[in-house]
Design an enzyme around this catalytic site. Structure first.
Site, PDB file in Angstrom:
ATOM      1  N   GLU A 257       0.844  -1.192   0.000  1.00 34.86           N
ATOM      2  CA  GLU A 257       0.000   0.000   0.000  1.00 34.86           C
ATOM      3  C   GLU A 257       0.885   1.249   0.000  1.00 34.86           C
ATOM      4  OE1 GLU A 257      -3.739   1.821   2.595  1.00 34.86           O
ATOM      5  OE2 GLU A 257      -2.234   0.585   3.597  1.00 34.86           O
TER       6      GLU A 257
ATOM      7  N   LYS B  77      -9.902   1.592  -2.342  1.00 34.05           N
ATOM      8  CA  LYS B  77     -10.071   1.107  -0.963  1.00 34.05           C
ATOM      9  C   LYS B  77     -11.482   1.402  -0.465  1.00 34.05           C
ATOM     10  CE  LYS B  77      -7.622   1.242   3.496  1.00 34.05           C
ATOM     11  NZ  LYS B  77      -6.458   1.843   4.188  1.00 34.05           N
TER      12      LYS B  77
ATOM     13  N   CYS C  82      -5.380  -3.040   2.741  1.00 35.22           N
ATOM     14  CA  CYS C  82      -5.121  -2.827   4.175  1.00 35.22           C
ATOM     15  C   CYS C  82      -6.382  -3.028   5.037  1.00 35.22           C
ATOM     16  CB  CYS C  82      -4.521  -1.439   4.384  1.00 35.22           C
ATOM     17  SG  CYS C  82      -3.592  -1.263   5.939  1.00 35.22           S
TER      18      CYS C  82
END
Length: 247
Positions: free
Chosen positions: A51, A124, A165
């Site tokens: 990331e 995300k 994440c």
């Protein structure tokens, strides 16, 4: 400044690139490219970056390092990935980069296939907003806009579900990817030490069970037949949305 791991999954190798990110974008791109090339030379067919591999994970840098992927000439990170993939005939899950689109910032993962084309783009979904008194106060949602589409991409190695994440913290996403036939899920991450250290490995093991469940079903364990649909059901909201004909 970088390390490369690779391991065998079925009949192919995956290269996992760990990078030390600096405030200099050119340096970050050079290190990432070198790491990708090392992984490819070691035989990796699929290479995964972390990331925010091209930018420090800081509000001071996100907007400065952001790229609009619709303009390749002004997107050196995007262009580098699209160039190196066909050079080595590999698929790249490009970790994530700050993406600028219509005045908004997104934490975005780009997937490039061996011909150098963008195969998928995952923004995300879950913003990391944490307030732990005396430890950490951070609101990712103050900077980034959350994506609204889950991503499963077809590759030469099979179907890959993409998360970034904090997306790993939500088992519903892994369950969705399982129902869509994902063979593996990639979660590029840059977890902080406050919340990440005690949960990162545990979360990975937990999400792996969703894929293992599917693999076991394929091997003859009749879990699908044993599910109690009369008690609980999993609904894919996106699949139920009306399809829009743009033609």
């Amino acid at each position: 400044h970088f390390e490369t791991w690779y391991f065998v999954l079925g009949q192919f190798k995956i290269g996992l690139c760990q990078l030390s990110v600096t405030p200099d974008k050119t340096t970050n791109l050079s290190r990432a490219r070198s790491s990708i090339e090392i992984a490819a030379k070691l035989g990796a067919s699929l290479v995964v970056l972390p990331e925010m591999w091209n930018s420090p994970y800081s509000e001071d840098y996100f907007a400065k390092f952001a790229e609009d992927f619709d303009y390749e000439d002004a997107s050196p990170s995007y262009f580098m990935l699209s160039e190196v993939a066909p050079c080595h005939g590999i698929t790249i899950v490009g970790g994530s980069m700050p993406e600028l689109k219509d005045g908004r910032l997104y934490n975005t993962c780009c997937v490039f296939v061996p011909d150098g084309k963008l195969k998928a783009k995952h923004r995300k979904l879950h913003m990391f907003d944490a307030n732990i008194p005396g430890d950490i106060l951070y609101k990712e949602s103050d900077t980034f806009t959350a994506g609204d589409n889950p991503t499963v991409v077809e590759t030469d190695m099979g179907r890959i579900g993409i998360g970034i994440c904090h997306d790993i913290r939500f088992p519903e996403l892994a369950m969705l990817y399982r129902t869509r036939g994902a063979h593996v899920i990639r979660y590029p991450g840059a977890f902080n030490m406050s919340t990440g250290e005690m949960l990162w490995e545990l979360e990975q093991r937990a999400r792996q069970l969703h894929i293992f469940w599917q693999q076991m079903t394929r091997q003859g364990l009749p879990l699908e037949n044993q599910r109690r649909g009369d008690i609980y059901q999993f609904v894919d909201i996106e699949e139920q949305r009306p399809k829009i004909d743009n033609h």
